[in-house]
Design a protein around this motif. Structure first.
Motif, mmCIF file in Angstrom:
data_model
loop_
_atom_site.group_PDB
_atom_site.id
_atom_site.type_symbol
_atom_site.label_atom_id
_atom_site.label_comp_id
_atom_site.label_asym_id
_atom_site.label_seq_id
_atom_site.Cartn_x
_atom_site.Cartn_y
_atom_site.Cartn_z
ATOM 1 N N ARG A 1 10.073 43.825 -11.590
ATOM 2 C CA ARG A 1 8.941 43.372 -12.378
ATOM 3 C C ARG A 1 8.614 42.063 -11.681
ATOM 4 O O ARG A 1 7.297 41.615 -11.687
ATOM 5 C CB ARG A 1 9.027 43.607 -13.705
ATOM 6 C CG ARG A 1 8.543 45.032 -14.168
ATOM 7 C CD ARG A 1 8.757 45.314 -15.586
ATOM 8 N NE ARG A 1 8.049 46.425 -15.846
ATOM 9 C CZ ARG A 1 6.897 46.558 -16.595
ATOM 10 N NH1 ARG A 1 6.149 45.377 -16.970
ATOM 11 N NH2 ARG A 1 6.249 47.524 -16.875
ATOM 12 N N ASN B 1 6.444 41.262 -8.593
ATOM 13 C CA ASN B 1 5.133 41.221 -8.467
ATOM 14 C C ASN B 1 4.414 40.391 -9.645
ATOM 15 O O ASN B 1 3.289 40.619 -9.965
ATOM 16 C CB ASN B 1 4.368 42.415 -8.129
ATOM 17 C CG ASN B 1 4.310 43.540 -9.322
ATOM 18 O OD1 ASN B 1 5.272 43.283 -10.296
ATOM 19 N ND2 ASN B 1 3.545 44.579 -9.160
ATOM 20 N N MET C 1 4.876 41.114 -12.736
ATOM 21 C CA MET C 1 4.481 42.138 -13.970
ATOM 22 C C MET C 1 5.359 41.399 -15.222
ATOM 23 O O MET C 1 5.004 41.905 -16.387
ATOM 24 C CB MET C 1 4.692 43.525 -13.442
ATOM 25 C CG MET C 1 3.902 44.039 -13.026
ATOM 26 S SD MET C 1 2.180 44.537 -13.505
ATOM 27 C CE MET C 1 2.565 45.503 -14.405
ATOM 28 N N LEU D 1 3.980 39.402 -18.376
ATOM 29 C CA LEU D 1 3.199 40.155 -19.524
ATOM 30 C C LEU D 1 3.739 40.049 -20.950
ATOM 31 O O LEU D 1 3.176 39.966 -21.857
ATOM 32 C CB LEU D 1 2.800 41.638 -19.087
ATOM 33 C CG LEU D 1 2.060 41.796 -18.117
ATOM 34 C CD1 LEU D 1 2.035 43.389 -18.052
ATOM 35 C CD2 LEU D 1 0.587 41.377 -18.145
ATOM 36 N N TYR D 2 5.077 39.667 -20.524
ATOM 37 C CA TYR D 2 5.767 39.452 -22.102
ATOM 38 C C TYR D 2 5.464 37.933 -22.485
ATOM 39 O O TYR D 2 5.986 37.102 -21.700
ATOM 40 C CB TYR D 2 7.217 39.778 -21.986
ATOM 41 C CG TYR D 2 7.459 41.367 -21.555
ATOM 42 C CD1 TYR D 2 7.220 42.321 -22.442
ATOM 43 C CD2 TYR D 2 7.910 41.553 -20.206
ATOM 44 C CE1 TYR D 2 7.220 43.540 -22.185
ATOM 45 C CE2 TYR D 2 7.951 42.947 -20.026
ATOM 46 C CZ TYR D 2 7.727 43.941 -20.848
ATOM 47 O OH TYR D 2 8.045 45.394 -20.454
ATOM 48 N N THR E 1 -1.918 35.810 -9.059
ATOM 49 C CA THR E 1 -1.439 37.318 -9.346
ATOM 50 C C THR E 1 -2.328 38.259 -8.741
ATOM 51 O O THR E 1 -1.839 39.113 -8.458
ATOM 52 C CB THR E 1 -1.424 37.495 -10.921
ATOM 53 O OG1 THR E 1 -2.743 37.193 -11.428
ATOM 54 C CG2 THR E 1 -0.352 36.726 -11.308
ATOM 55 N N ILE E 2 -3.540 38.095 -8.673
ATOM 56 C CA ILE E 2 -4.424 39.153 -8.057
ATOM 57 C C ILE E 2 -4.117 39.521 -6.423
ATOM 58 O O ILE E 2 -3.842 40.563 -6.136
ATOM 59 C CB ILE E 2 -6.213 38.614 -8.239
ATOM 60 C CG1 ILE E 2 -6.328 38.713 -9.733
ATOM 61 C CG2 ILE E 2 -6.986 39.773 -7.357
ATOM 62 C CD1 ILE E 2 -7.844 38.080 -10.059
ATOM 63 N N ARG F 1 -0.541 40.940 -6.331
ATOM 64 C CA ARG F 1 -0.264 41.993 -6.527
ATOM 65 C C ARG F 1 -1.094 43.381 -5.683
ATOM 66 O O ARG F 1 -0.761 44.619 -5.571
ATOM 67 C CB ARG F 1 -0.963 42.703 -8.076
ATOM 68 C CG ARG F 1 0.030 41.958 -8.874
ATOM 69 C CD ARG F 1 -0.510 41.831 -10.418
ATOM 70 N NE ARG F 1 0.637 41.309 -11.168
ATOM 71 C CZ ARG F 1 0.368 40.415 -12.457
ATOM 72 N NH1 ARG F 1 -0.991 40.947 -12.928
ATOM 73 N NH2 ARG F 1 0.977 39.945 -13.056
ATOM 74 N N MET G 1 2.866 48.725 -6.877
ATOM 75 C CA MET G 1 4.014 49.087 -7.934
ATOM 76 C C MET G 1 3.738 50.515 -8.568
ATOM 77 O O MET G 1 2.718 50.978 -8.546
ATOM 78 C CB MET G 1 4.000 48.061 -9.197
ATOM 79 C CG MET G 1 5.152 48.428 -10.201
ATOM 80 S SD MET G 1 5.497 47.104 -11.194
ATOM 81 C CE MET G 1 7.214 46.825 -11.367
ATOM 82 N N PHE H 1 5.462 53.498 -11.277
ATOM 83 C CA PHE H 1 6.063 53.366 -12.637
ATOM 84 C C PHE H 1 6.982 54.596 -12.605
ATOM 85 O O PHE H 1 6.798 55.664 -12.087
ATOM 86 C CB PHE H 1 4.978 53.050 -13.775
ATOM 87 C CG PHE H 1 4.283 51.586 -13.729
ATOM 88 C CD1 PHE H 1 4.775 50.816 -14.307
ATOM 89 C CD2 PHE H 1 3.364 51.689 -13.011
ATOM 90 C CE1 PHE H 1 3.952 49.409 -14.329
ATOM 91 C CE2 PHE H 1 2.321 50.414 -12.807
ATOM 92 C CZ PHE H 1 3.084 49.528 -13.694
ATOM 93 N N ASN I 1 1.120 57.647 -14.068
ATOM 94 C CA ASN I 1 0.157 57.115 -15.023
ATOM 95 C C ASN I 1 -1.249 57.069 -14.302
ATOM 96 O O ASN I 1 -1.973 55.998 -14.295
ATOM 97 C CB ASN I 1 0.304 55.799 -15.538
ATOM 98 C CG ASN I 1 1.002 54.731 -14.507
ATOM 99 O OD1 ASN I 1 0.747 55.014 -13.389
ATOM 100 N ND2 ASN I 1 1.370 53.600 -14.856
ATOM 101 N N LEU J 1 -11.623 48.518 -9.697
ATOM 102 C CA LEU J 1 -11.391 47.473 -10.933
ATOM 103 C C LEU J 1 -11.286 45.995 -10.518
ATOM 104 O O LEU J 1 -11.412 45.008 -11.192
ATOM 105 C CB LEU J 1 -9.731 47.754 -11.384
ATOM 106 C CG LEU J 1 -9.856 49.002 -12.158
ATOM 107 C CD1 LEU J 1 -8.136 49.245 -12.336
ATOM 108 C CD2 LEU J 1 -10.535 49.139 -13.215
ATOM 109 N N ASN J 2 -11.176 45.757 -9.074
ATOM 110 C CA ASN J 2 -11.257 44.575 -8.735
ATOM 111 C C ASN J 2 -12.740 43.979 -8.311
ATOM 112 O O ASN J 2 -13.090 42.865 -7.960
ATOM 113 C CB ASN J 2 -10.224 44.118 -7.537
ATOM 114 C CG ASN J 2 -9.049 43.856 -8.071
ATOM 115 O OD1 ASN J 2 -8.925 42.760 -8.874
ATOM 116 N ND2 ASN J 2 -8.262 44.769 -8.124
#
Ligand SMILES: Nc1ncnc2c1ncn2[C@@H]1O[C@H](COP(=O)(O)OP(=O)(O)OP(=O)(O)O)[C@@H](O)[C@H]1O
Ligand SMILES: [Mg+2]
Lengths: 303, 260
Positions: free
Chosen positions: B57, B60, B62, B65-66, B87-88, B91, B96, B98, B102, B119-120
């Motif tokens: 993670r 890229n 990810m 996020l934490y 990040t845009i 990514r 990625m 999973f 999903n 989405l972009n």
């Protein structure tokens, strides 16, 4: 040694079979009790609807939906000549729709945004505080909400009873319901979906707008419809904020009528008693339709 | 430690002194240095909790996020520090996939493939969209199976098909690198075999980094393998070498099933 073993085996089988027989009996009586109490509950609902229909249907006609409420003198004249009361409740219907519309315009954006905030920051202390405040707000008696809005809006903003004041009172009552249902339906979205969007480089606000909200849409709608059907019958806060109006009114700063307000008015006027039932039937039908609509949307979620 | 024998391929990613802690001083990844080769499948192996997902993670970003995470060291993609990129943009270059398929449940198969563009807010012409959807679905060998039902919801597909759809969604941006975190662990053997064949095919165009619990999977399809243990990169070698002749006793212990 063997003897005792056989004895205990037998004994145990007997005890077990007794136990199962007892359990079977308990299961049965429990089932009967459940059916009995469900029947009582169901028959109450049918009794309510049935008596509303019986007492209210003959007042329901075209005029009921197109004319404003009659004055007490007209009603008395009609009654004494044995006719049904002329006029209708259109001022109440339009008023209710107007109030609920404005209340939704206020409560839905705030409620959904706060709900999403709580979902996104569920572990932060600030979120916990908001959640507690939401719970408190949900527990505030509606008459208190009415009084507070009277103080804030009727006295200081619109300088008189008004649609705005009534809508704000209703919005305050919708807000905790929408916040909670938003948070709950967001929680049902698997985290992996959010991650999928983020891994595509999606900016945060678009993850909310294009993924979280559409995915939980049916949940959001269900919550909103239930909140609306909850406040549709609210009377006490409206008495203190919009008062009522014998005519249709579209001015935000003027008083407006509402169906529950009319019911209360009819109740206090011996000449109008007949209209209570038809108005209540209308209100009940409306709430029922909203409820069924929300159930239908919720069921479609699983498709 | 990380002098690999894979000299035939150029490097694409270089990880330099990477350390990641979820909480202060609790490192999930400790001082990892490695270069990842272009057009290769690099497998990351190791026992549960050794930091495979965290490392993947980080590639890229990810892991950001934490909320309390801290990262030291750098990762370069084609000599560009990814921690200085947006990040845009990053990514889009590093896709990625999973563990669990999903696909977006509100979108059709077609819309799922071009979800990254939607989405972009990247506007595409109808013909461009159609082409991206078709080539991406062909790349994951899903086209023939779904071409008649492109406008049905992606969630109607089988698990293996959904996972290939998710790979297609990652491919739609034509990324340089694809990261996959145990992509077959939720799938049956047939669907798994399909994905494995697919990855071998995809490495001709892309660079693939694959976290896997399944040693035989790593042995079957990867070119190079990393073995991680307690956050450290213990051994990074040509896959054949690491399986036949592991240098570190911990690698050998893991590969022979003594722990893990
Ligand atoms: N969100 C988190 N917060 C705190 N610690 C975490 C978090 N995620 C992982 N960790 C810790 O970081 C370490 C590495 O976790 P990671 O998920 O990277 O392991 P992994 O090798 O992918 O394991 P697995 O094979 O089980 O997927 C573990 O000790 C784990 O407990
Ligand atoms: Mg993992």
């Amino acid at each position: 040694m063997d003897q005792t073993n056989i004895f205990t085996e037998k004994k145990r089988a007997e005890i077990l079979s007794n136990h199962f027989a007892g359990r079977k009996f308990r299961d049965r009586s429990f089932l009967i009790a459940v059916i009995f109490f469900s029947l009582i509950t169901i028959s109450f609902v049918f009794l309510i609807i049935g008596s509303l229909v019986m007492k209210g249907y003959h007042q329901i006609n075209w005029a009921f939906f197109t004319q404003t409420a009659p004055d007490t003198f007209t009603a008395m004249m009609a009654k004494s000549s044995g006719q049904i009361i002329p006029g209708g409740i259109v001022n109440g219907i339009t008023g209710s729709l107007y109030l609920v519309g404005i209340a939704s315009l206020i409560a839905i954006p705030f409620g959904v945004l706060i709900g999403i905030y709580l979902y996104e920051n569920s572990k932060k202390r600030y979120a916990g505080v908001i959640r507690d405040i939401t719970d408190v707000l949900q527990g505030v008696p509606s008459i208190v909400v009415g009084l507070i809005v009277y103080l804030w809006v009727v006295v200081h903003v619109t300088h008189g009873y008004s649609v705005l004041a009534g809508s704000i009172a209703l919005a305050l009552m919708m807000l905790p319901l929408i916040i909670r249902s938003t948070e709950e339906s967001m929680k049902m979205i698997p985290d992996t979906l959010k991650e999928a969007a983020i891994a595509l480089g999606t900016p945060y606000y678009k993850v909310i707008l294009r993924v979280l909200i559409p995915t939980s849409f049916s949940g959001l709608m269900t919550g909103i419809l239930l909140a609306i059907s909850r406040i549709l019958g609210e009377t006490a806060p409206l008495m203190l904020t919009t008062l009522g109006n014998p005519a249709i009114n579209w001015h935000l700063t003027k008083p407006v009528s509402a169906v529950p307000l009319l019911i209360w008015q009819f109740y206090n006027d011996p000449n109008m008693v007949d209209l209570i039932w038809s108005s209540t039937l209308f209100l009940m039908g409306f709430v029922l339709i909203l409820n069924m609509l929300s159930k239908w949307i919720a069921a479609r979620r699983n498709l | 430690m990380n002098e690999m024998n894979d000299t035939t391929r150029p490097s694409i990613l270089s990880i330099e002194g990477l350390s990641i802690a979820y909480d202060k001083d609790k490192f999930a990844v400790k001082d990892v240095t490695a270069t990842i080769k272009k057009n290769a499948i690099t497998a990351i192996m190791g026992p549960s909790g050794c930091g495979k997902t965290t490392l993947l993670r980080a590639i890229n970003r990810m892991h950001e996020l934490y909320p309390n995470i801290s990262t030291q060291g750098i990762i370069k993609l084609n000599d560009e520090n990814i921690y200085e990129m947006s990040t845009i943009k990053l990514r889009r270059k590093i896709g990625m996939v999973f563990q669990r398929p999903n696909p977006f449940p509100t979108l059709s198969i077609y819309e799922n493939v071009i979800a990254g563009y939607k989405l972009n807010g990247i506007h595409l012409k109808r013909s461009e969209r159609d082409e991206i959807v078709e080539t991406s679905l062909r790349d994951v060998t899903l086209w023939e199976e779904v071409k008649a039902s492109l406008h049905k919801k992606g969630t109607f597909l089988s698990g293996g098909q959904q996972q290939r759809l998710c790979i297609a969604r990652a491919l739609a941006f034509k990324p340089d690198v694809i990261l996959l975190d145990e992509p077959t662990s939720a799938l049956d053997p047939v669907a798994t075999a399909k994905i494995e064949d697919l990855l071998v095919e995809l490495k001709k165009q892309y660079t693939i980094v694959l976290v896997t619990h399944n040693m035989s999977q790593a042995a079957r399809i990867s070119d190079n393998s990393m073995f991680m243990y307690l956050g450290e990169l213990i051994e990074y070698e040509n896959t054949k070498t690491i399986f036949t002749n592991p240098k570190d006793p911990r690698t050998e212990g893991y590969l022979t099933g003594k722990f893990g």
